[in-house]
Write a protein that holds these residues in place. Structure first.
Motif: not given
Length: 347
Positions: A2, A15, A17-18, A32, A47, A49, A54
């Protein structure tokens, strides 16, 4: 894994993001972007990923002091590249801090990560950070012969987080080129993921090479001077389009001008001026193959006039950019004919 980043003062999330830690070569790459403007700062962040990794590229234009709170949960390998600006990294859990040096690459292995980055007003900050899950990292390097000699790889394989200090070295021009390719590539579907994996593997190899070269002789220089000169070289590598003068470099790195010039020549075998020219000409060669015009190259590389750029190019290579383009155009038909001949022979 995460990854969370937020500007504390403005509550702006950069940011959030998981990711699945498992390596999955069939999962597509997601992209994104964040474009935010506040009283304190303008933010542009991109980003890319997928499962296991990522990549984050961020630009801050800061008007008032801000703090970027950065949290990564989960076992991971981190590669970070500080490209421009002034920022101070703080470890809240250990009550320690340090200034980040421009042009420096850091790599490390963490179980979890929590840092705050203070950035003062009137400041333009640019950094790239890459996070790889341990599973993704192992899959990426498991068949690479060089990995057996890489200290970072060995720490990950042994799950040894005891070496908490970052492994640090100067960012080279080949590393900068890979970073650009990672964020600018336009392949479709799984081809994008395959390309990114190849470039990440290349980046890890270059980081290994850079760190092994740090073990070579300092050529009679004391350790502090060597470290400072490495920072000078790193700064020039990321600012060759608008390099500072010797006097400005001397002030920036608190080093006597004579010691700066002599130390740089002794360590790298070239003058500061010649090194900047070398970087510019390397980039010019690459830009010629990418169909940039001579006028565009001259401007991007920091030359005040096209004629100055052309004369420098000719002095460096022995021919003008126009002559170089002619050579390229003449060699392409021969190369195509060679490939066709190979195909005919195979059929």
């Amino acid at each position: 894994m995460y990854i969370y980043s937020k500007l504390i003062e403005s509550e702006t999330v950069v940011c959030d993001i998981r990711l699945d830690n498992a390596y999955n070569q069939e999962e597509l790459v997601t992209e994104s972007q964040v474009n935010e403007t506040s009283e304190r700062a303008d933010i542009q962040s991109k980003s890319r990923y997928s499962s296991g990794f990522l990549m984050l590229e961020t630009y801050f234009s800061i008007r008032k002091k801000v703090t970027d709170q950065f949290i990564v949960e989960g076992e991971h390998i981190q590669l970070s590249f500080f490209l421009n600006g002034k920022s101070r990294m703080m470890e809240p859990l250990q009550d320690s801090s340090c200034d980040l040096d421009i042009g420096i690459m850091r790599r490390n292995y963490f179980k979890d990560y929590h840092r705050n980055f203070d950035m003062r007003g009137g400041n333009e900050v640019n950094y790239v950070a890459i996070y790889l899950s341990s599973d993704f990292f192992r899959k990426l390097v498991e068949k690479e012969h060089w990995a057996a000699k890489d200290s970072l790889v060995q720490r990950v394989l042994k799950r040894d987080e005891s070496g908490s200090n970052d492994e640090i070295c100067a960012i080279s021009l080949p590393v900068l080129k890979i970073l650009q390719e990672l964020f600018r590539s336009t392949y479709d579907g799984l081809h994008q993921r395959y390309f990114i994996e190849l470039k990440l593997k290349e980046l890890l190899f270059l980081s290994y090479v850079e760190h092994t070269q740090l073990d070579t002789t300092y050529k009679g220089l004391e350790n502090t001077l060597y470290t400072t000169l490495e920072k000078v070289k790193a700064y020039l590598t990321t600012h060759f389009d608008n390099p500072p003068t010797i006097k400005q470099l001397s002030r920036m790195f608190s080093l006597n001008e004579l010691k700066l010039k002599q130390g740089f020549k002794n360590l790298y075998g070239t003058t500061i001026y010649a090194y900047v020219i070398h970087l510019r000409m390397q980039q010019a060669e690459k830009m010629l193959l990418e169909d940039y015009s001579v006028n565009e190259m001259s401007s991007i590389l920091g030359y005040r006039s096209v004629s100055h750029f052309i004369s420098t190019y000719k002095k460096h290579f022995g021919y003008t950019p126009k002559q170089a383009l002619k050579r390229i155009s003449q060699s392409l038909p021969l190369f195509v004919a060679f490939l066709n001949g190979c195909l005919d022979h195979s059929l």
